[in-house]
Design an enzyme around this catalytic site. Structure first.
Site, PDB file in Angstrom:
ATOM      1  N   THR A 141      30.739  -3.564 -26.301  1.00  0.00           N
ATOM      2  CA  THR A 141      30.332  -3.740 -27.707  1.00  0.00           C
ATOM      3  C   THR A 141      30.842  -2.580 -28.569  1.00  0.00           C
ATOM      4  O   THR A 141      30.770  -1.416 -28.159  1.00  0.00           O
ATOM      5  CB  THR A 141      28.783  -3.816 -27.805  1.00  0.00           C
ATOM      6  OG1 THR A 141      28.317  -4.819 -26.912  1.00  0.00           O
ATOM      7  CG2 THR A 141      28.317  -4.134 -29.214  1.00  0.00           C
ATOM      8  N   TYR A 187      31.716 -11.588 -21.584  1.00  0.00           N
ATOM      9  CA  TYR A 187      31.373 -10.359 -22.326  1.00  0.00           C
ATOM     10  C   TYR A 187      31.924  -9.131 -21.603  1.00  0.00           C
ATOM     11  O   TYR A 187      31.765  -8.990 -20.390  1.00  0.00           O
ATOM     12  CB  TYR A 187      29.848 -10.248 -22.458  1.00  0.00           C
ATOM     13  CG  TYR A 187      29.403  -8.874 -22.921  1.00  0.00           C
ATOM     14  CD1 TYR A 187      29.647  -8.436 -24.220  1.00  0.00           C
ATOM     15  CD2 TYR A 187      28.755  -8.005 -22.046  1.00  0.00           C
ATOM     16  CE1 TYR A 187      29.261  -7.169 -24.637  1.00  0.00           C
ATOM     17  CE2 TYR A 187      28.355  -6.742 -22.463  1.00  0.00           C
ATOM     18  CZ  TYR A 187      28.616  -6.324 -23.761  1.00  0.00           C
ATOM     19  OH  TYR A 187      28.244  -5.074 -24.169  1.00  0.00           O
ATOM     20  N   TRP A 232      27.478 -12.324 -27.828  1.00  0.00           N
ATOM     21  CA  TRP A 232      28.117 -12.764 -29.068  1.00  0.00           C
ATOM     22  C   TRP A 232      29.528 -13.306 -28.856  1.00  0.00           C
ATOM     23  O   TRP A 232      30.207 -13.669 -29.804  1.00  0.00           O
ATOM     24  CB  TRP A 232      28.129 -11.635 -30.100  1.00  0.00           C
ATOM     25  CG  TRP A 232      26.742 -11.262 -30.496  1.00  0.00           C
ATOM     26  CD1 TRP A 232      26.084 -10.125 -30.172  1.00  0.00           C
ATOM     27  CD2 TRP A 232      25.821 -12.054 -31.266  1.00  0.00           C
ATOM     28  NE1 TRP A 232      24.805 -10.153 -30.676  1.00  0.00           N
ATOM     29  CE2 TRP A 232      24.620 -11.325 -31.356  1.00  0.00           C
ATOM     30  CE3 TRP A 232      25.895 -13.317 -31.871  1.00  0.00           C
ATOM     31  CZ2 TRP A 232      23.505 -11.799 -32.026  1.00  0.00           C
ATOM     32  CZ3 TRP A 232      24.786 -13.800 -32.551  1.00  0.00           C
ATOM     33  CH2 TRP A 232      23.617 -13.043 -32.628  1.00  0.00           C
ATOM     34  N   TRP A 282      25.945  -9.281 -34.351  1.00  0.00           N
ATOM     35  CA  TRP A 282      24.576  -8.849 -34.650  1.00  0.00           C
ATOM     36  C   TRP A 282      24.679  -7.615 -35.538  1.00  0.00           C
ATOM     37  O   TRP A 282      25.468  -6.713 -35.262  1.00  0.00           O
ATOM     38  CB  TRP A 282      23.869  -8.540 -33.334  1.00  0.00           C
ATOM     39  CG  TRP A 282      22.831  -7.453 -33.325  1.00  0.00           C
ATOM     40  CD1 TRP A 282      22.982  -6.194 -32.799  1.00  0.00           C
ATOM     41  CD2 TRP A 282      21.495  -7.525 -33.809  1.00  0.00           C
ATOM     42  NE1 TRP A 282      21.827  -5.488 -32.927  1.00  0.00           N
ATOM     43  CE2 TRP A 282      20.890  -6.276 -33.544  1.00  0.00           C
ATOM     44  CE3 TRP A 282      20.750  -8.521 -34.447  1.00  0.00           C
ATOM     45  CZ2 TRP A 282      19.577  -5.994 -33.902  1.00  0.00           C
ATOM     46  CZ3 TRP A 282      19.444  -8.232 -34.788  1.00  0.00           C
ATOM     47  CH2 TRP A 282      18.863  -6.998 -34.517  1.00  0.00           C
ATOM     48  N   ASP A 298      22.755  -3.289 -28.004  1.00  0.00           N
ATOM     49  CA  ASP A 298      22.344  -3.671 -26.647  1.00  0.00           C
ATOM     50  C   ASP A 298      23.601  -4.119 -25.910  1.00  0.00           C
ATOM     51  O   ASP A 298      24.121  -5.208 -26.161  1.00  0.00           O
ATOM     52  CB  ASP A 298      21.311  -4.812 -26.727  1.00  0.00           C
ATOM     53  CG  ASP A 298      20.835  -5.258 -25.345  1.00  0.00           C
ATOM     54  OD1 ASP A 298      21.430  -4.840 -24.333  1.00  0.00           O
ATOM     55  OD2 ASP A 298      19.866  -6.033 -25.284  1.00  0.00           O
ATOM     56  N   ASP A 342      30.716  -7.925 -30.013  1.00  0.00           N
ATOM     57  CA  ASP A 342      31.054  -7.866 -28.593  1.00  0.00           C
ATOM     58  C   ASP A 342      32.562  -8.038 -28.439  1.00  0.00           C
ATOM     59  O   ASP A 342      33.217  -8.672 -29.274  1.00  0.00           O
ATOM     60  CB  ASP A 342      30.310  -8.971 -27.833  1.00  0.00           C
ATOM     61  CG  ASP A 342      28.818  -8.678 -27.736  1.00  0.00           C
ATOM     62  OD1 ASP A 342      28.430  -7.510 -27.943  1.00  0.00           O
ATOM     63  OD2 ASP A 342      28.045  -9.615 -27.451  1.00  0.00           O
TER      64      ASP A 342
HETATM   65  N1  ABN Z   1      25.534  -8.312 -27.118  1.00  0.00           N
HETATM   66  C1  ABN Z   1      25.627  -7.749 -25.829  1.00  0.00           C
HETATM   67  C2  ABN Z   1      25.123  -8.653 -24.772  1.00  0.00           C
HETATM   68  C3  ABN Z   1      26.005  -9.446 -24.067  1.00  0.00           C
HETATM   69  C4  ABN Z   1      25.525 -10.274 -23.068  1.00  0.00           C
HETATM   70  C5  ABN Z   1      24.190 -10.314 -22.804  1.00  0.00           C
HETATM   71  C6  ABN Z   1      23.309  -9.516 -23.548  1.00  0.00           C
HETATM   72  C7  ABN Z   1      23.783  -8.683 -24.519  1.00  0.00           C
END
Ligand code: ABN
Length: 175
Positions: free
Chosen positions: A163, A160, A151, A100, A75, A119
């Site tokens: 990923t 962020y 993460w 994750w 995700d 991430d």
């Molecule tokens: N693990 C990706 C992510 C980052 C920020 C918010 C949701 C998902």
């Protein structure tokens, strides 16, 4: 021979010449050679043939597509679209310390793999190739089995960016 006889003799010889086996072969030969030069330049539709011969693009084997087999529980934004690779964060970002993990089936070897979705942190959100794979995900109150989480939370920069999806284990086919 008078002119009348000569006239009919010429006509008869001409008719015999035109209907002889040799002249028939000559006409067929001209037709074949003529076709060889003209037919290839006719506007054939070869697009259908080309499509039939080329294998269809398999997104399960394209690491810039959400359908790539390792992304079954990813995700976030794909680092492969953001200047990184499937296992390396883009320059200027650092990999998250917590992660994750998901289990994805590789259709090419029939095995299940444990995938770590780390991430990449420290740069503004990439916003390219956003994916939302949720295979075997569980509701958010169980953090360890929920992927909709930033993460980067324990890194020095919690921003962020994207990923990655690294293989960290392979399933036991007997198990
Ligand atoms: N693990 C990706 C992510 C980052 C920020 C918010 C949701 C998902």
């Amino acid at each position: 021979m008078n002119w009348f006889d000569r006239f009919f003799e010429r006509q008869s010889r001409g008719a015999a010449h035109r209907s002889s086996r040799r002249s028939a072969i000559t006409r067929v030969g001209k037709l074949v050679v003529g076709s060889a030069f003209t037919l290839p330049v006719l506007p054939f539709d070869r697009i259908g043939l080309a499509n039939a011969a080329a294998p269809k693009h398999d997104k399960r084997n394209d690491d810039t597509a959400c359908e790539y087999w390792r992304y079954c529980a990813l995700d976030g934004f794909l680092c492969t679209c953001c200047g990184g690779s499937i296992t390396a964060c883009p320059p200027g970002t650092e990999v998250s310390k917590v992660t994750w993990v998901g289990t994805c089936h590789n259709p090419y070897d029939g095995k299940d793999y444990l995938i770590s979705y780390n991430d990449c942190c420290g740069a503004v959100t990439c916003n390219r190739c956003g994916c939302n794979g949720n295979e075997r995900e569980r509701p958010g109150y169980r953090m360890g089995v929920h992927n909709d989480i930033n993460w980067c939370m324990t890194n020095s920069s919690t921003t962020y960016h994207c990923t990655v999806a690294a293989i960290v284990g392979v399933g036991d086919p007997q198990g």
